[in-house]
Design a protein around this motif. Structure first.
Motif, PDB file in Angstrom:
ATOM      1  N   THR A  76       0.829  -1.210   0.000  1.00  0.00           N
ATOM      2  CA  THR A  76       0.000   0.000   0.000  1.00  0.00           C
ATOM      3  C   THR A  76       0.861   1.256   0.000  1.00  0.00           C
ATOM      4  O   THR A  76       0.539   2.253  -0.672  1.00  0.00           O
ATOM      5  N   ARG A  77       1.973   1.202   0.725  1.00  0.00           N
ATOM      6  CA  ARG A  77       2.831   2.379   0.862  1.00  0.00           C
ATOM      7  C   ARG A  77       3.746   2.576  -0.341  1.00  0.00           C
ATOM      8  O   ARG A  77       4.012   3.712  -0.747  1.00  0.00           O
ATOM      9  N   GLN A  78       4.201   1.488  -0.970  1.00  0.00           N
ATOM     10  CA  GLN A  78       5.254   1.618  -1.968  1.00  0.00           C
ATOM     11  C   GLN A  78       4.781   1.437  -3.412  1.00  0.00           C
ATOM     12  O   GLN A  78       5.431   1.941  -4.330  1.00  0.00           O
ATOM     13  N   PHE A  83      -3.428  -3.275  -6.315  1.00  0.00           N
ATOM     14  CA  PHE A  83      -2.698  -4.546  -6.270  1.00  0.00           C
ATOM     15  C   PHE A  83      -3.591  -5.607  -5.644  1.00  0.00           C
ATOM     16  O   PHE A  83      -4.504  -5.296  -4.869  1.00  0.00           O
ATOM     17  N   TYR A  84      -3.335  -6.861  -5.990  1.00  0.00           N
ATOM     18  CA  TYR A  84      -4.163  -7.974  -5.525  1.00  0.00           C
ATOM     19  C   TYR A  84      -3.254  -9.131  -5.127  1.00  0.00           C
ATOM     20  O   TYR A  84      -2.255  -9.399  -5.799  1.00  0.00           O
ATOM     21  N   PHE A  85      -3.623  -9.805  -4.045  1.00  0.00           N
ATOM     22  CA  PHE A  85      -2.919 -11.009  -3.618  1.00  0.00           C
ATOM     23  C   PHE A  85      -3.724 -12.224  -4.046  1.00  0.00           C
ATOM     24  O   PHE A  85      -4.946 -12.261  -3.859  1.00  0.00           O
ATOM     25  N   VAL A  86      -3.060 -13.229  -4.589  1.00  0.00           N
ATOM     26  CA  VAL A  86      -3.731 -14.472  -4.971  1.00  0.00           C
ATOM     27  C   VAL A  86      -2.962 -15.640  -4.382  1.00  0.00           C
ATOM     28  O   VAL A  86      -1.749 -15.559  -4.158  1.00  0.00           O
ATOM     29  N   GLY A  87      -3.664 -16.733  -4.133  1.00  0.00           N
ATOM     30  CA  GLY A  87      -3.046 -17.916  -3.549  1.00  0.00           C
ATOM     31  C   GLY A  87      -3.794 -18.349  -2.301  1.00  0.00           C
ATOM     32  O   GLY A  87      -4.689 -17.658  -1.810  1.00  0.00           O
ATOM     33  N   ASN A  88      -3.439 -19.523  -1.779  1.00  0.00           N
ATOM     34  CA  ASN A  88      -4.128 -20.060  -0.608  1.00  0.00           C
ATOM     35  C   ASN A  88      -3.915 -19.195   0.635  1.00  0.00           C
ATOM     36  O   ASN A  88      -4.842 -18.926   1.395  1.00  0.00           O
ATOM     37  N   PRO A  90      -3.036 -15.848   0.890  1.00  0.00           N
ATOM     38  CA  PRO A  90      -3.803 -14.599   0.838  1.00  0.00           C
ATOM     39  C   PRO A  90      -5.304 -14.814   0.992  1.00  0.00           C
ATOM     40  O   PRO A  90      -5.989 -13.992   1.606  1.00  0.00           O
ATOM     41  N   MET A  91      -5.821 -15.930   0.436  1.00  0.00           N
ATOM     42  CA  MET A  91      -7.250 -16.208   0.577  1.00  0.00           C
ATOM     43  C   MET A  91      -7.609 -16.417   2.040  1.00  0.00           C
ATOM     44  O   MET A  91      -8.610 -15.880   2.535  1.00  0.00           O
ATOM     45  N   ALA A  92      -6.784 -17.185   2.758  1.00  0.00           N
ATOM     46  CA  ALA A  92      -7.032 -17.399   4.184  1.00  0.00           C
ATOM     47  C   ALA A  92      -6.918 -16.090   4.961  1.00  0.00           C
ATOM     48  O   ALA A  92      -7.686 -15.836   5.901  1.00  0.00           O
ATOM     49  N   PHE A  93      -5.969 -15.241   4.566  1.00  0.00           N
ATOM     50  CA  PHE A  93      -5.795 -13.951   5.226  1.00  0.00           C
ATOM     51  C   PHE A  93      -7.005 -13.062   5.019  1.00  0.00           C
ATOM     52  O   PHE A  93      -7.488 -12.404   5.955  1.00  0.00           O
ATOM     53  N   GLU A  94      -7.516 -13.014   3.797  1.00  0.00           N
ATOM     54  CA  GLU A  94      -8.695 -12.193   3.517  1.00  0.00           C
ATOM     55  C   GLU A  94      -9.917 -12.707   4.281  1.00  0.00           C
ATOM     56  O   GLU A  94     -10.694 -11.922   4.839  1.00  0.00           O
ATOM     57  N   MET A  95     -10.087 -14.041   4.319  1.00  0.00           N
ATOM     58  CA  MET A  95     -11.253 -14.601   5.000  1.00  0.00           C
ATOM     59  C   MET A  95     -11.175 -14.406   6.503  1.00  0.00           C
ATOM     60  O   MET A  95     -12.202 -14.284   7.177  1.00  0.00           O
ATOM     61  N   SER A  96      -9.947 -14.365   7.053  1.00  0.00           N
ATOM     62  CA  SER A  96      -9.812 -14.183   8.499  1.00  0.00           C
ATOM     63  C   SER A  96     -10.336 -12.825   8.945  1.00  0.00           C
ATOM     64  O   SER A  96     -10.747 -12.662  10.094  1.00  0.00           O
ATOM     65  N   LYS A  97     -10.321 -11.852   8.035  1.00  0.00           N
ATOM     66  CA  LYS A  97     -10.774 -10.512   8.391  1.00  0.00           C
ATOM     67  C   LYS A  97     -12.290 -10.382   8.356  1.00  0.00           C
ATOM     68  O   LYS A  97     -12.853  -9.474   8.955  1.00  0.00           O
ATOM     69  N   THR A  98     -12.953 -11.290   7.639  1.00  0.00           N
ATOM     70  CA  THR A  98     -14.417 -11.205   7.520  1.00  0.00           C
ATOM     71  C   THR A  98     -15.114 -12.438   8.072  1.00  0.00           C
ATOM     72  O   THR A  98     -16.344 -12.545   7.977  1.00  0.00           O
ATOM     73  N   PHE A  99     -14.346 -13.378   8.647  1.00  0.00           N
ATOM     74  CA  PHE A  99     -14.912 -14.662   9.049  1.00  0.00           C
ATOM     75  C   PHE A  99     -16.040 -14.505  10.071  1.00  0.00           C
ATOM     76  O   PHE A  99     -17.111 -15.082   9.922  1.00  0.00           O
ATOM     77  N   ASN A 100     -15.804 -13.739  11.128  1.00  0.00           N
ATOM     78  CA  ASN A 100     -16.789 -13.634  12.212  1.00  0.00           C
ATOM     79  C   ASN A 100     -18.122 -13.101  11.714  1.00  0.00           C
ATOM     80  O   ASN A 100     -19.186 -13.662  12.014  1.00  0.00           O
ATOM     81  N   ASP A 101     -18.075 -12.017  10.953  1.00  0.00           N
ATOM     82  CA  ASP A 101     -19.322 -11.426  10.460  1.00  0.00           C
ATOM     83  C   ASP A 101     -20.045 -12.374   9.511  1.00  0.00           C
ATOM     84  O   ASP A 101     -21.272 -12.546   9.597  1.00  0.00           O
ATOM     85  N   GLU A 102     -19.307 -12.999   8.598  1.00  0.00           N
ATOM     86  CA  GLU A 102     -19.933 -13.904   7.639  1.00  0.00           C
ATOM     87  C   GLU A 102     -20.497 -15.137   8.333  1.00  0.00           C
ATOM     88  O   GLU A 102     -21.596 -15.593   8.004  1.00  0.00           O
ATOM     89  N   MET A 103     -19.751 -15.678   9.292  1.00  0.00           N
ATOM     90  CA  MET A 103     -20.216 -16.870   9.996  1.00  0.00           C
ATOM     91  C   MET A 103     -21.472 -16.560  10.799  1.00  0.00           C
ATOM     92  O   MET A 103     -22.426 -17.356  10.813  1.00  0.00           O
TER      93      MET A 103
END
Length: 276
Positions: A76-78, A83-88, A90-103
């Protein structure tokens, strides 16, 4: 890329090295440069570029999450633009931020949908509340046990298991409750519970054990770890649901007897037997 560009464009045309480089070597350098240009074109484009990052970190975990957070902040700074992260990871990282609300949202919607269906069937507000609570308790119990064991749970596996258990295991509770409501019209609480056991236990034990055994075997031998985990959790969840229905549901029905049985239920009084 810079090395092969120098070799194929500068070194080959330098007279000082012409005697050292034969035609085969020059052809190999040209082929290597062509392959390098083709590979570079797959990574660097006019509008988008790709960066490959390899680490020795595990796929998921606190250290991995901290790394992903640092990487996101640095990008974000540089970096300029999106930009986008792809892969297992990054996917787990993205889901960890929204897991509680979605669950929570999925849990509420699933429970509400089943509550409405049972409510329309029984036309009683207490019965669906008890049944949904029993099955949801089984889901939470399995999640808690797996947490104590340190077993990782795939996000999608948890969502799928939640939906399947709420939709299938609740049938066992419905069957027992239906027997209880019917027999309660002619019997006292104790006799109605006994009759409900006798009338329903063979049915839901047969169906339930089939679900437990089949999914348990598939979870043990399924080559895909995510699918194997889904089957294992379904097996454990179905077993927990059966246990709660056998040992907990009857007591709840007895305590809430006036709320779950029809108004003309059988009532026992000392020396008097009548229908209320």
């Amino acid at each position: 890329d810079q090395l092969f560009t120098y070799l194929s464009e500068d070194l080959v045309n330098d007279e000082r090295f012409s005697e050292m480089l034969g035609d085969d070597m020059k052809e190999q350098l040209d082929d290597a440069q062509e392959q390098m240009d083709e590979a570079g074109g797959m990574l660097v484009g006019d509008n988008h570029s790709i960066m490959m990052i390899n680490t020795t970190l595990p796929g998921e975990g606190e250290e991995t999450t901290a790394f992903m957070q640092t990487l996101e902040n640095d990008c974000t700074r540089q970096l300029k633009g999106d930009f986008y992260f792809v892969g297992n990871t990054p996917m787990a990282f993205e889901m960890s931020k929204t897991f509680n609300d979605e669950m929570n949202r999925i849990t509420i919607l699933t429970a509400l949908a089943i509550y409405v269906v049972i409510l329309l069937t029984y036309r009683n507000v207490t019965v669906p509340l008890i049944l949904v609570a029993i099955i949801q308790a089984a889901v939470y119990a399995i999640m808690t046990l797996m947490g104590f064991q340190g077993t990782a749970i795939y996000y999608l596996a948890l969502i799928i298991v939640q939906s399947i258990l709420m939709g299938s295991a609740v049938d066992y509770g419905i069957l027992f409750t239906s027997y209880y409501r019917e027999t309660r019209m002619e019997m006292g609480i104790k006799d109605a519970l006994i009759a409900s056991y006798n009338g329903s236990i063979h049915t839901f034990m047969t169906s339930g054990l089939i679900l437990v055994v089949v999914t348990g075997i598939m979870g043990k031998f399924f080559p895909d770890p995510s699918m194997g985990e889904i089957c294992t959790i379904i097996s454990n969840g179905a077993l927990m649901s059966i246990i709660l229905i056998i040992f907990i549901l009857p007591g709840i029905l007895a305590v809430c007897d006036k709320l779950v049985t029809p108004k003309n239920r059988f009532v026992e009084k000392p020396g008097i037997e009548e229908k209320a």
